[in-house]
Design an enzyme around this catalytic site. Structure first.
Site, PDB file in Angstrom:
ATOM      1  N   CYS A 193      52.593 -41.393   2.078  1.00 24.93           N
ATOM      2  CA  CYS A 193      53.242 -40.113   2.321  1.00 24.93           C
ATOM      3  C   CYS A 193      54.140 -40.170   3.554  1.00 24.93           C
ATOM      4  CB  CYS A 193      52.192 -39.033   2.523  1.00 24.93           C
ATOM      5  SG  CYS A 193      50.832 -39.068   1.354  1.00 24.93           S
ATOM      6  N   ARG A 233      59.423 -44.221   0.754  1.00 25.14           N
ATOM      7  CA  ARG A 233      58.009 -44.552   0.962  1.00 25.14           C
ATOM      8  C   ARG A 233      57.168 -44.265  -0.275  1.00 25.14           C
ATOM      9  NH1 ARG A 233      56.337 -45.089   6.337  1.00 25.14           N
ATOM     10  NH2 ARG A 233      54.289 -44.294   5.813  1.00 25.14           N
ATOM     11  N   TRP A 268      52.012 -38.354  -1.587  1.00 24.00           N
ATOM     12  CA  TRP A 268      51.633 -39.303  -2.632  1.00 24.00           C
ATOM     13  C   TRP A 268      50.183 -39.019  -2.961  1.00 24.00           C
ATOM     14  CZ3 TRP A 268      48.472 -43.497  -3.915  1.00 24.00           C
ATOM     15  CH2 TRP A 268      48.967 -44.372  -4.883  1.00 24.00           C
ATOM     16  N   ASN A 305      48.902 -37.458   6.559  1.00 21.45           N
ATOM     17  CA  ASN A 305      48.845 -38.742   5.872  1.00 21.45           C
ATOM     18  C   ASN A 305      47.477 -39.343   6.119  1.00 21.45           C
ATOM     19  OD1 ASN A 305      51.519 -38.383   5.267  1.00 21.45           O
ATOM     20  ND2 ASN A 305      52.275 -40.062   6.532  1.00 21.45           N
ATOM     21  N   GLU A 321      55.649 -64.150  -7.004  1.00 19.41           N
ATOM     22  CA  GLU A 321      56.532 -63.151  -6.408  1.00 19.41           C
ATOM     23  C   GLU A 321      57.592 -62.695  -7.400  1.00 19.41           C
ATOM     24  OE1 GLU A 321      58.289 -60.608  -3.518  1.00 19.41           O
ATOM     25  OE2 GLU A 321      56.273 -61.398  -3.885  1.00 19.41           O
ATOM     26  N   LYS A 352      58.005 -58.786  -8.618  1.00 23.66           N
ATOM     27  CA  LYS A 352      59.256 -58.028  -8.484  1.00 23.66           C
ATOM     28  C   LYS A 352      59.656 -57.397  -9.814  1.00 23.66           C
ATOM     29  CE  LYS A 352      59.855 -58.146  -4.321  1.00 23.66           C
ATOM     30  NZ  LYS A 352      58.408 -57.970  -4.341  1.00 23.66           N
ATOM     31  N   GLU A 411      57.350 -54.452 -10.560  1.00 21.42           N
ATOM     32  CA  GLU A 411      57.475 -53.325  -9.633  1.00 21.42           C
ATOM     33  C   GLU A 411      58.612 -52.386  -9.988  1.00 21.42           C
ATOM     34  OE1 GLU A 411      56.033 -54.505  -5.205  1.00 21.42           O
ATOM     35  OE2 GLU A 411      57.772 -55.602  -5.932  1.00 21.42           O
ATOM     36  N   HIS A 442      45.819 -73.297 -20.571  1.00 22.02           N
ATOM     37  CA  HIS A 442      44.419 -72.894 -20.578  1.00 22.02           C
ATOM     38  C   HIS A 442      44.255 -71.440 -21.000  1.00 22.02           C
ATOM     39  CE1 HIS A 442      43.086 -76.674 -18.702  1.00 22.02           C
ATOM     40  NE2 HIS A 442      44.258 -76.613 -18.075  1.00 22.02           N
ATOM     41  N   LYS A 450      56.066 -47.712  -0.078  1.00 22.98           N
ATOM     42  CA  LYS A 450      56.515 -48.841   0.729  1.00 22.98           C
ATOM     43  C   LYS A 450      55.393 -49.393   1.590  1.00 22.98           C
ATOM     44  CE  LYS A 450      59.462 -51.720   2.492  1.00 22.98           C
ATOM     45  NZ  LYS A 450      59.848 -52.891   1.684  1.00 22.98           N
TER      46      LYS A 450
END
Length: 611
Positions: A2, A27, A74, A103, A484, A488, A491, A507, A606
């Protein structure tokens, strides 16, 4: 999570608060609200983006006060709704016109709520924040600062709060424990925010609140105390970045801006820290602990998300260059296990914001067990940077995009310097280090070459954006890069993507390969090159589509892949800083082509400052 913005001064509060909310949008949030005192307390809030709140405010022409608070929420306790949005007020029947934004999470709110209901309080929301507001109202006896102090003495959990009261129109009270909060100091005004991006347009002077600190702000003065009313003196300092650095400029999105900022940010990260001619790494932040670092028996990296992926590269670097046994732990798991922290253990916490709740708690647990705590963070003065014994700042500048890009490369860069610094004092020759640092110094220029592939990468992304399942595969140093890349894509485009070691595909996950499934291989020429070529053939033989990140000059790989992005040839230990860039651009272009809000992905924040 938040966002908090609060103001007391001589300017109209509403436009300043709205501007602050817009700067905090990155955020992550689901509702927003504002409270202003102009003789009477007025509260307006709404579900949705700040623009929805702005439309509501346009219908009120009497919000002209110079004291106010505003918030982006949030959801944690209670679904997104107007009633659950902040600010919250004290009891309608017996209240004092108190409004509060918060927050964090109040862990004992159920017990407090039961107590307050027995005292006759009526609640209209499902939130823990409203409970705290009523508690302060219950304790109010004409002194808002004293009521806040008394209320916080009864609270268990994390909080950053800003509180105003209709009966005290010249006072703003703020406090924190576990969630970031800073006070910007202007001329006859104070701007409080959970993030410096909401302050920097108005002042360059600010102080950060420590845990259990309460600040009482009037238009011409402030005082800070503990929650037990013991006076303390904060350190007012210059903010580390300018307004220009957080503006979009000519870029469509912050994420793209930050991807393209990486070369210059890396030059700042390296500046004054390496001397290729003499084979020296100079890290002033750790100079007082060189002996402990060189004699370390074990290193444990802790982090979450992108920081954890950078930590995995750090593990390879520490074992390869410094020859120290190294582990990587999810901070959220480390803190709840019974981890073995022996004498000679160094714990390295990696966090862009320096406020990640799980990482901070894990760091504190490691310190309690006797480990030397080292921080790798971007935000100067952040909580983790203050809690550590020593550390290295990234110097990558502000990162606004929720999906971290330049901070990741900065974290890998710092881990490289740190491993080289220790390795030179343990086992690496001067000539080896000089050669490695000479390569490291050229990495920013080489990233600029990779960025020139952006249009080509966009064209490739367009071919595959309708596919809902992707694999990202790599080996050695490039295995964390695959993780990574998958993160990305997940996200910001909401495509399901899975990253793993290339050999792991056989496997189980190879069962997912079907006609046209995109599989991204980080397939640079390194010690495992032949192995990864075999993995590529296994995908191709099952009609999968292969996108490869490969080394310049490798023409063979183009014969076995559908699409190839080439990066300059560098030492294996430095490859991740180049190979991740095409994957950042691939995720960005895929998200834009799918019409997603790149800078404000759904459900994400964030900085994760609560569990």
């Amino acid at each position: 999570m938040c966002g908090i913005i609060a103001y007391i001064g001589k300017k109209p509060a509403q436009p300043l608060l709205l501007e602050g909310l817009k700067r905090l949008e990155y955020r992550g949030y689901d509702s927003a609200g504002i409270a202003i005192i102009n003789e009477k307390l007025q509260v307006i809030k709404s579900v949705g983006r700040v623009r929805v709140l702005e439309e509501k405010l346009a219908q009120h022409e009497d919000l002209h006060g110079t004291l106010g608070i505003a918030h982006t929420r949030w959801a944690t306790h209670g679904e997104p709704s107007d009633s659950n949005a902040h600010p919250h007020t004290d009891d309608a029947e017996k209240g004092h016109g108190i409004a509060l934004i918060h927050n964090g999470i109040i862990e004992n709110y159920v017990a407090l709520k039961t107590y307050l209901e027995e005292r006759g309080h009526t609640f209209i929301s499902e939130t823990d924040t409203e409970v705290m507001t009523h508690l302060i109202g219950e304790l109010y006896e004409g002194d808002l600062e004293a009521a806040v102090q008394a209320g916080l003495r009864e609270v268990t959990g994390a909080y950053a709060i800003a509180v105003i009261c209709e009966k005290e129109p010249d006072t703003l009270v703020v406090a924190r424990k576990g969630s970031p909060l800073m006070v910007g100091v202007g001329k006859d005004e104070y701007i409080v925010a959970s993030d410096p991006s909401a302050i920097v347009a108005h002042t360059t002077q600010a102080f950060t609140l420590d845990d259990y600190t309460v600040a009482k702000l009037t238009r011409d003065s402030f005082r800070t105390t503990t929650i037990n009313n013991v006076p303390i003196t904060p350190q007012v300092r210059e903010l580390e970045f300018s307004l220009e650095q957080i503006e979009l400029g000519t870029f469509e999105h912050y994420m793209l801006k930050e991807i393209f900022e990486q070369p210059e940010a890396m030059r700042m990260c390296l500046k004054g820290r390496i001397d290729p001619h003499d084979g020296q790494v100079v890290l002033g932040g750790i100079s007082d602990h060189v002996r402990e670092l060189v004699r370390a028996r074990k290193i444990i990296f802790i982090g979450q998300g992108t920081a954890l992926n950078a930590a995995m590269i750090g593990e390879y670097l520490m074992e390869d260059l410094a020859r120290i046994p190294t582990e990587v732990e999810f901070a959220s798991e480390f803190r709840y296990r019974n981890p073995i922290v022996e004498e000679g253990t160094i714990v390295i916490a990696i966090s862009q914001s320096g406020e990640t709740a799980d990482t901070l708690a894990a760091l504190q647990e490691a310190k309690n067990r006797g480990a030397l705590a080292l921080g790798v963070v971007n935000v100067v003065g952040s909580t983790i940077s203050r809690e550590t014994d020593t550390g290295v700042y990234l110097r990558m500048g502000p990162e606004i995009g929720v999906a971290s890009t330049k901070a990741f490369i900065g974290q890998v860069m710092v881990c490289t310097m740190l491993a080289t610094f220790i390795g030179r004092r343990r086992n690496l020759s001067r000539d080896y280090v000089a050669e490695l640092l000479d390569e490291l110094e050229k990495i920013p220029d080489q990233i600029e070459k990779v960025l020139a592939l952006s249009d080509e990468i966009k064209s490739v992304a367009a071919k595959y954006i309708d596919r809902e399942n992707w694999l990202f595969l790599g080996r050695g140093y490039n295995y964390p890069v695959a993780l990574e890349g998958a993160l990305k894509l997940k996200e910001i485009s909401y495509i399901h993507a899975e990253g793993m070691p290339a050999a792991e595909m056989k496997h189980g996950p190879i069962a997912l390969i079907d006609d046209g499934m995109p599989t991204v291989f980080v397939a640079t020429q390194n010690s495992q090159y032949e192995k990864i070529l075999n993995n590529i053939q296994q995908v191709k033989s099952r009609s999968g589509r292969v996108i490869a990140v490969a080394t310049e000059g490798d023409r063979h790989i183009a014969d076995v892949c559908d699409d190839v992005f080439y990066v300059p040839d560098v030492s294996e230990s430095l490859q991740p800083m180049l190979t991740v860039v095409p994957l950042q651009l691939l995720a960005y272009h895929a998200a834009v082509l799918r019409g997603k809000d790149v800078d404000k992905p759904r459900n994400l924040a964030k900085s994760v400052t609560v569990e």
